[in-house]
Design an enzyme around this catalytic site. Structure first.
Site, PDB file in Angstrom:
ATOM      1  N   ASP A  17       0.804  -1.228   0.000  1.00 31.52           N
ATOM      2  CA  ASP A  17       0.000   0.000   0.000  1.00 31.52           C
ATOM      3  C   ASP A  17       0.836   1.277   0.000  1.00 31.52           C
ATOM      4  O   ASP A  17       0.422   2.315   0.537  1.00 31.52           O
ATOM      5  CB  ASP A  17      -0.974   0.011   1.199  1.00 31.52           C
ATOM      6  CG  ASP A  17      -1.864  -1.204   1.225  1.00 31.52           C
ATOM      7  OD1 ASP A  17      -2.185  -1.701   0.133  1.00 31.52           O
ATOM      8  OD2 ASP A  17      -2.240  -1.654   2.324  1.00 31.52           O
ATOM      9  N   LYS A  20       1.934   2.219  -5.056  1.00 25.43           N
ATOM     10  CA  LYS A  20       2.550   1.694  -6.295  1.00 25.43           C
ATOM     11  C   LYS A  20       1.655   1.947  -7.513  1.00 25.43           C
ATOM     12  O   LYS A  20       2.125   2.365  -8.559  1.00 25.43           O
ATOM     13  CB  LYS A  20       2.781   0.171  -6.166  1.00 25.43           C
ATOM     14  CG  LYS A  20       3.691  -0.211  -5.009  1.00 25.43           C
ATOM     15  CD  LYS A  20       3.791  -1.704  -4.838  1.00 25.43           C
ATOM     16  CE  LYS A  20       2.529  -2.375  -4.322  1.00 25.43           C
ATOM     17  NZ  LYS A  20       2.134  -2.027  -2.947  1.00 25.43           N
ATOM     18  N   GLY A  44      -4.448  -4.324  -3.830  1.00 20.44           N
ATOM     19  CA  GLY A  44      -5.447  -3.296  -4.140  1.00 20.44           C
ATOM     20  C   GLY A  44      -4.672  -2.060  -4.538  1.00 20.44           C
ATOM     21  O   GLY A  44      -4.032  -1.435  -3.691  1.00 20.44           O
ATOM     22  N   HIS A  45      -4.649  -1.743  -5.821  1.00 15.59           N
ATOM     23  CA  HIS A  45      -3.859  -0.616  -6.316  1.00 15.59           C
ATOM     24  C   HIS A  45      -4.813   0.496  -6.746  1.00 15.59           C
ATOM     25  O   HIS A  45      -5.633   0.304  -7.649  1.00 15.59           O
ATOM     26  CB  HIS A  45      -2.960  -1.063  -7.470  1.00 15.59           C
ATOM     27  CG  HIS A  45      -1.923  -2.070  -7.053  1.00 15.59           C
ATOM     28  ND1 HIS A  45      -1.033  -2.654  -7.906  1.00 15.59           N
ATOM     29  CD2 HIS A  45      -1.625  -2.566  -5.827  1.00 15.59           C
ATOM     30  CE1 HIS A  45      -0.241  -3.484  -7.229  1.00 15.59           C
ATOM     31  NE2 HIS A  45      -0.589  -3.454  -5.966  1.00 15.59           N
ATOM     32  N   GLN A 234       2.114  -5.984  -3.151  1.00 16.25           N
ATOM     33  CA  GLN A 234       2.563  -6.077  -1.757  1.00 16.25           C
ATOM     34  C   GLN A 234       3.861  -5.269  -1.571  1.00 16.25           C
ATOM     35  O   GLN A 234       4.042  -4.294  -2.275  1.00 16.25           O
ATOM     36  CB  GLN A 234       2.749  -7.540  -1.323  1.00 16.25           C
ATOM     37  CG  GLN A 234       1.450  -8.332  -1.191  1.00 16.25           C
ATOM     38  CD  GLN A 234       0.881  -8.824  -2.498  1.00 16.25           C
ATOM     39  OE1 GLN A 234       1.562  -9.486  -3.265  1.00 16.25           O
ATOM     40  NE2 GLN A 234      -0.365  -8.510  -2.776  1.00 16.25           N
TER      41      GLN A 234
HETATM   42  P1  GDP Z   1      -0.695   0.310  -3.557  1.00 18.25           P
HETATM   43  O1  GDP Z   1      -1.269  -0.973  -3.104  1.00 18.25           O
HETATM   44  O2  GDP Z   1       0.773   0.415  -3.284  1.00 18.25           O
HETATM   45  O3  GDP Z   1      -1.005   0.652  -4.981  1.00 18.25           O
HETATM   46  O4  GDP Z   1      -1.375   1.437  -2.653  1.00 18.25           O
HETATM   47  P2  GDP Z   1      -2.943   1.551  -2.272  1.00 18.25           P
HETATM   48  O5  GDP Z   1      -3.688   2.029  -3.431  1.00 18.25           O
HETATM   49  O6  GDP Z   1      -3.410   0.309  -1.598  1.00 18.25           O
HETATM   50  O7  GDP Z   1      -2.879   2.622  -1.115  1.00 18.25           O
HETATM   51  C1  GDP Z   1      -2.372   3.888  -1.323  1.00 18.25           C
HETATM   52  C2  GDP Z   1      -3.472   4.915  -0.980  1.00 18.25           C
HETATM   53  O8  GDP Z   1      -2.900   6.192  -0.880  1.00 18.25           O
HETATM   54  C3  GDP Z   1      -4.534   5.013  -2.051  1.00 18.25           C
HETATM   55  O9  GDP Z   1      -5.740   5.377  -1.440  1.00 18.25           O
HETATM   56  C4  GDP Z   1      -4.021   6.147  -2.925  1.00 18.25           C
HETATM   57  O10 GDP Z   1      -5.073   6.824  -3.632  1.00 18.25           O
HETATM   58  C5  GDP Z   1      -3.412   7.046  -1.906  1.00 18.25           C
HETATM   59  N1  GDP Z   1      -2.239   7.838  -2.338  1.00 18.25           N
HETATM   60  C6  GDP Z   1      -1.254   7.518  -3.215  1.00 18.25           C
HETATM   61  N2  GDP Z   1      -0.313   8.496  -3.230  1.00 18.25           N
HETATM   62  C7  GDP Z   1      -0.730   9.429  -2.344  1.00 18.25           C
HETATM   63  C8  GDP Z   1      -0.175  10.669  -1.896  1.00 18.25           C
HETATM   64  O11 GDP Z   1       0.900  11.097  -2.285  1.00 18.25           O
HETATM   65  N3  GDP Z   1      -0.896  11.351  -0.946  1.00 18.25           N
HETATM   66  C9  GDP Z   1      -2.086  10.903  -0.455  1.00 18.25           C
HETATM   67  N4  GDP Z   1      -2.705  11.630   0.461  1.00 18.25           N
HETATM   68  N5  GDP Z   1      -2.619   9.739  -0.862  1.00 18.25           N
HETATM   69  C10 GDP Z   1      -1.946   9.017  -1.781  1.00 18.25           C
HETATM   70  P1  IMO Z   2      -0.825  -4.209  -2.249  1.00 15.93           P
HETATM   71  O1  IMO Z   2      -0.365  -4.749  -3.569  1.00 15.93           O
HETATM   72  C1  IMO Z   2      -1.002  -4.595   2.090  1.00 15.93           C
HETATM   73  C2  IMO Z   2      -1.009  -8.667   3.724  1.00 15.93           C
HETATM   74  C3  IMO Z   2      -2.271  -9.136   4.415  1.00 15.93           C
HETATM   75  C4  IMO Z   2      -1.679 -10.115   5.393  1.00 15.93           C
HETATM   76  C5  IMO Z   2      -0.546 -10.753   4.617  1.00 15.93           C
HETATM   77  C6  IMO Z   2      -0.902 -12.072   3.955  1.00 15.93           C
HETATM   78  O2  IMO Z   2      -2.132  -3.506  -2.300  1.00 15.93           O
HETATM   79  O3  IMO Z   2       0.244  -3.421  -1.607  1.00 15.93           O
HETATM   80  P2  IMO Z   2      -2.436 -12.796   1.900  1.00 15.93           P
HETATM   81  O4  IMO Z   2      -3.833 -12.436   1.558  1.00 15.93           O
HETATM   82  O5  IMO Z   2      -1.426 -12.411   0.869  1.00 15.93           O
HETATM   83  O6  IMO Z   2      -2.298 -14.218   2.320  1.00 15.93           O
HETATM   84  O7  IMO Z   2      -2.106 -11.939   3.247  1.00 15.93           O
HETATM   85  O8  IMO Z   2      -0.178  -9.813   3.634  1.00 15.93           O
HETATM   86  N1  IMO Z   2      -1.207  -8.159   2.349  1.00 15.93           N
HETATM   87  C7  IMO Z   2      -1.164  -6.867   2.001  1.00 15.93           C
HETATM   88  N2  IMO Z   2      -1.022  -5.761   2.763  1.00 15.93           N
HETATM   89  N3  IMO Z   2      -1.089  -4.479   0.752  1.00 15.93           N
HETATM   90  C8  IMO Z   2      -1.192  -5.581  -0.021  1.00 15.93           C
HETATM   91  O9  IMO Z   2      -1.130  -5.534  -1.371  1.00 15.93           O
HETATM   92  C9  IMO Z   2      -1.282  -6.846   0.596  1.00 15.93           C
HETATM   93  N4  IMO Z   2      -1.433  -8.109   0.153  1.00 15.93           N
HETATM   94  C10 IMO Z   2      -1.367  -8.905   1.219  1.00 15.93           C
HETATM   95  O10 IMO Z   2      -2.924  -8.066   5.030  1.00 15.93           O
HETATM   96  O11 IMO Z   2      -1.132  -9.436   6.487  1.00 15.93           O
HETATM   97 MG    MG Z   3      -2.805  -1.657  -1.838  1.00 15.57          MG
END
Ligand code: GDP
Ligand code: IMO
Ligand code: MG
Length: 442
Positions: A17, A20, A44-45, A234
């Protein structure tokens, strides 16, 4: 043939999270191909543009740019049910989907019974549960390694229903041995048999989409001179080998995962972009040395909207952990750093940063005791916050002095430049350092 052309890799350096998806979306106009190499719908991207928010789980984050081909590589595990929902979210005509999305036929399938097993294992673990996203990731990769998994190429073969039935039967026996009643488990709000029926419908839809072999597809593209960006899911600290085992995911989230999950030789890896947040979060169980337990955590969670993109769970929040970041940089050979969510610290007066761990007798500046369970006591350095909005800043160099000092301190510690800073969720909220040696800037 262009043997010198290399694929760049973008991956997370913390516990996932890191943002990316947003960065991949911003970089995509510079690439012909964006390719996911591991993980599955546990990811979840999030992408934000034109006041719309999209969350992708399996589909690569280059999908919204026409002209880019998005590859789901052999290292990814596929749940047709979830992919079908993602396709609905895109609202693209079928022709647009077919020209911009391809799946490796070697990718393994997540069966509905893999999801049941995931739930059953977590139930049995009780307090020791991993905090899995319950998407069936662990059981699907287990079957892959055990050489009993089913791949996308099996789904188009005549004998698929027999193969499916056999594997499902094995899973059901295991679930019954674990003492779990299938009727007690709901999958995305559906009972098992309803979910399974939807899963088969979705599989038919998936079978209509183009299939490739990612190793041939990517290497031929590189030979043609195409630009390829490999997108990780991840983060390094959730890696099956190097993360805080057993509280990890079941794939190689590090750069070697890009080689194995797409069929790219190590010598054909170019830049390694490492994405990290200006602080840390973790969702699920497991060690988190810099976790904050006071109102600062609530503040970060609210300001950063730190709730899981896949599960909606509140993310645990903490300060930036530099020894952990340095470790992630080392195992990935990161060449460029990208810091996200700088804006979330806008109102923090004193920003704490972990620079070492107290071992009792002395301080360690590297990530200690990766295997152990003993408590890690962080040693903090306090930095003065910038306490202003970053909203109207349009150049990296115009960022507040305190933020530039924060960045310089990170670069000093990990010895890699921070070339990009993200200042908000939107695609437009991004600052690239002047003179940054990005692959397309020469
Ligand atoms: P990922 O899994 O690495 O793609 O990240 P996620 O999408 O799960 O979580 C990142 C969260 O932060 C999402 O809600 C994005 O919309 C948000 N986000 C990304 N870059 C920024 C930033 O620079 N500032 C803020 N406030 N939110 C951001
Ligand atoms: P992105 O790509 C954050 C965490 C789960 C759990 C552990 C194992 O959005 O960054 P799993 O379902 O893979 O067996 O869970 O890894 N986890 C993540 N945490 N972002 C993710 O993906 C994750 N994918 C798995 O919360 O602790
Ligand atoms: Mg994510």
């Amino acid at each position: 043939m262009n043997n010198t052309n290399k694929a760049d890799v973008l991956l997370g350096l913390q516990w996932g999270d890191e943002g990316k998806g947003k960065i991949v979306d911003v970089f995509t106009p510079h690439y012909n191909i964006v390719a996911r190499f591991q993980g599955g719908p546990n990811a979840g991207h999030t992408l934000v543009f034109e006041n719309q928010k999209y969350v992708l789980h399996t589909i690569p984050s280059g999908i919204f740019h026409s002209g880019c081909v998005n590859v789901v590589g052999n290292g990814v595990v596929l749940d047709p049910f979830i992919i079908s929902k993602e396709l609905d979210q895109l609202c693209f005509p079928v022709s647009r989907i077919k020209e911009s999305l391809v799946f490796c036929e070697k990718a393994h399938l997540i069966l509905p019974s893999h999801r049941l097993l995931d739930a059953a294992y977590e139930m049995k673990k009780g307090d020791a549960r991993i905090g899995s996203t319950l998407k069936g990731i662990g059981p699907a990769y287990t079957d892959k390694t055990a050489r009993s998994g089913l791949r996308l190429c099996d789904a188009v073969s005549d004998g698929f229903s027999h193969l499916y039935k056999n594997l499902k039967e094995q899973h059901m026996q295991l679930i019954s041995t674990l003492g779990v009643d299938v009727d007690d488990v709901m999958l995305d709000g559906l009972c098992f048999s309803d979910y399974e029926a939807h899963w088969f419908d979705a599989l038919e839809r998936l079978k209509e989409l183009p299939r490739i072999n990612s190793e041939l597809f990517i290497n031929e593209a590189l030979n043609r001179g195409d630009r390829v960006l490999a997108e990780g899911a991840q983060g390094a600290l959730l890696d099956i080998n190097f993360g805080s085992y057993p509280f990890v995911t079941s794939s190689s989230t590090t750069v070697s995962g890009a080689c194995a999950g797409l069929g790219i030789a190590p010598s054909r890896i170019g830049e390694v972009f490492g994405v990290f947040k200006s602080y840390c979060t973790r969702v699920g169980s497991g060690p988190f040395p810099t976790e904050i337990h006071d109102e600062n955590a609530t503040r970060l969670r609210d300001l950063g909207q730190e709730y899981g993109s896949t599960t909606g769970r509140p993310r645990r929040c903490g300060w930036l952990d530099l020894p952990a970041l340095k470790y992630a940089v080392m195992i990935n050979g990161v060449t460029r750093l990208l810091m996200t969510k700088a804006d979330v610290l806008n109102t923090t007066g004193i920003i704490r940063v972990c620079v070492a761990y107290d071992t009792g007798d002395n301080q360690r500046h590297s990530l200690p005791n990766v295997c152990g369970t003993s408590e890690q006591k962080p040693v903090y350095r306090d930095m003065k916050g910038w306490q202003c909005s970053l909203e109207h800043i349009d150049r990296f160099e115009a960022l507040p002095e305190e933020l530039l000092r924060y960045v310089a301190m990170i670069e000093d510690f990990v010895d890699v430049p921070v070339d990009v800073i993200s200042t908000g969720p939107d695609r437009k909220e991004i600052l690239i350092r002047k003179g940054a040696q990005l692959p397309w800037s020469e």
